[in-house]
Design a protein around this motif. Structure first.
Motif, short mmCIF file in Angstrom:
data_model
loop_
_atom_site.label_atom_id
_atom_site.label_comp_id
_atom_site.label_asym_id
_atom_site.label_seq_id
_atom_site.Cartn_x
_atom_site.Cartn_y
_atom_site.Cartn_z
N ARG A 100 0.84 -1.21 0.00
CA ARG A 100 0.00 0.00 0.00
C ARG A 100 0.87 1.25 0.00
O ARG A 100 0.54 2.25 -0.66
CB ARG A 100 -0.94 0.00 1.21
N ARG A 102 3.88 1.52 -1.33
CA ARG A 102 4.41 1.69 -2.68
C ARG A 102 3.35 2.32 -3.60
O ARG A 102 3.66 3.23 -4.38
CB ARG A 102 4.87 0.35 -3.26
N LYS A 103 2.13 1.85 -3.50
CA LYS A 103 1.07 2.39 -4.35
C LYS A 103 0.82 3.87 -4.04
O LYS A 103 0.65 4.69 -4.96
CB LYS A 103 -0.22 1.58 -4.15
N TYR A 104 0.83 4.21 -2.77
CA TYR A 104 0.59 5.59 -2.35
C TYR A 104 1.67 6.52 -2.91
O TYR A 104 1.37 7.58 -3.48
CB TYR A 104 0.57 5.62 -0.82
N ASP A 106 3.78 5.83 -5.38
CA ASP A 106 3.77 5.79 -6.85
C ASP A 106 2.74 6.74 -7.43
O ASP A 106 3.01 7.46 -8.41
CB ASP A 106 3.50 4.36 -7.34
N GLU A 107 1.57 6.76 -6.85
CA GLU A 107 0.53 7.67 -7.35
C GLU A 107 0.96 9.13 -7.19
O GLU A 107 0.76 9.95 -8.09
CB GLU A 107 -0.79 7.42 -6.60
#
Length: 383
Positions: A100, A102-104, A106-107
């Motif tokens: 999560r 990484r996704k945060y 990355d966005e």
């Protein structure tokens, strides 16, 4: 390729490397030199959050304030951190939390990269990509250590591509004439600061092998009693052999009279003509002495490299890791990247089968302590 596309490509590759793992594999830290895979995924994310987003992205909010303590590696100027030996004790944050994270980030990065970056910020961004590519190689080597020291010798991925077998033509040597040669990075494109300070060196006549030492050739050293004969070893290396009861390269086993080694597919018979790997500097130097040869210096390697096939193994050199003329550490945390490690380490040149794409170049200076061998290290002789 646009910066955004470069970013997405690099970030996807890190997660692809970890795709064959079970959740439990992400947490293990068998020795101090090996970090848990989930820590690598968190640390590379922390780099972009700490050095790109926090100082530059308007209204950016950190994912979790505690992650600076958890995922800082060795940057003293950035604050306190979990000491390296304790990374395996981090059962939390969980793998799903890190994904999560990484996704945060990355966005936020994709949104940030919609804006044009200043030259200075773009340089830092490119460093971040190369930093993650370095950790991709560490992911592979750390995963192999974790699985290869599991008593069950589980396969990482039975479909993982094997390295090409080297057809060793025997004694094949490249002769280099004495002269003055330019050493170090020049031109456009990225390099690390330890490659800068292009300078001239004088080299005497020398020869360098066009091939790497193979498993069969190294087995001859073992069977000739190389690990039992102090004459071939540096004093420190001989102490290392005795204190650790070393008798073979890492991952080698003699089972019922048959030589086996741990591979991505699990325990397999040794490939005779493949380059020997997982060798310490001590072992490389001892083998060279047994053959009546030596290891090349990093300067000899760099001069000869355009005429050599290289990139399957990181090749130990007879050179201490030292600064080039005019080397200066950058201000702030980025200055901690290479310079403070320039003591008690030996240089390796080349690349390996797990080096990230486009992350190899002739001037690249890798470095490790002489006892370490969990990387894909090998031997090229000189004379």
């Amino acid at each position: 390729m646009l910066l955004k596309e470069q970013y997405e490509t690099v970030r996807r590759r890190s997660e692809k490397i970890c795709a064959p793992l079970k959740t439990e594999d992400y947490v293990v830290q068998p020795i101090v030199d090996v970090s848990p895979p989930k820590w690598h995924l968190g640390h590379t994310t922390w780099f972009f959050e700490t050095f790109i987003l926090l100082p530059n992205a308007k209204d950016y909010t950190v994912f979790d304030p505690q992650y600076n303590y958890v995922f800082n590696s060795y940057y003293e100027s950035v604050g306190a951190r979990v000491i390296r030996t304790n990374r395996g004790n981090l059962s939390r944050p969980a793998v799903e939390d890190i994904m999560r994270y990484r996704k945060y980030v990355d966005e936020a990065m994709i949104s940030f990269l919609e804006e044009e970056l200043s030259p200075e910020l773009q340089e830092l961004f490119i460093l971040g990509l190369n930093h993650e590519e370095q950790h991709q190689e560490l992911l592979y080597t750390d995963i192999k250590y974790i699985l290869g020291h599991n008593p069950l010798f589980p396969a990482y991925d039975i479909h993982h591509k094997d390295i090409p077998v080297v057809n060793n033509p025997g004694d094949s040597w490249l002769n280099i004439r004495a002269g003055v040669y330019d050493i170090g990075f020049a031109g456009d494109g990225f390099c690390f600061d330890n490659e800068l300070g292009r300078h001239t060196v004088y080299l005497a006549d020398y020869k360098i092998s066009t091939t790497l030492v193979t498993n069969t050739e190294y087995l001859d050293f073992i069977q000739a009693g190389g690990y039992q004969d102090f004459r071939y070893w540096h004093a420190e290396g001989w102490d290392w052999v005795k204190n650790n009861q070393v008798t073979t390269p890492m991952y080698w086993y003699n089972i019922d009279g048959k030589w086996m080694h741990y591979t991505w597919q699990g325990l397999q018979p040794i490939m005779p003509d493949a380059p020997v790997t997982h060798i310490s500097y001590y072992e490389a130097a001892a083998y060279a002495a047994w053959k009546g040869q030596r290891l090349p210096t990093e300067f000899e390697w760099e001069v000869a490299a355009p005429q050599l096939a290289w990139g399957q193994r990181w090749e130990w050199c007879e050179s201490a890791y030292l600064p080039y003329p005019g080397f200066a550490k950058a201000p702030g945390a980025i200055g901690e990247y290479n310079g403070k490690f320039m003591i008690n380490q030996m240089v390796l040149r080349g690349g390996s089968e797990v080096t990230s794409p486009n992350h190899s170049r002739i001037t690249y200076r890798n470095f490790f302590h002489p006892s370490l061998r969990w990387q894909f290290t090998g031997i090229r002789l000189a004379g």
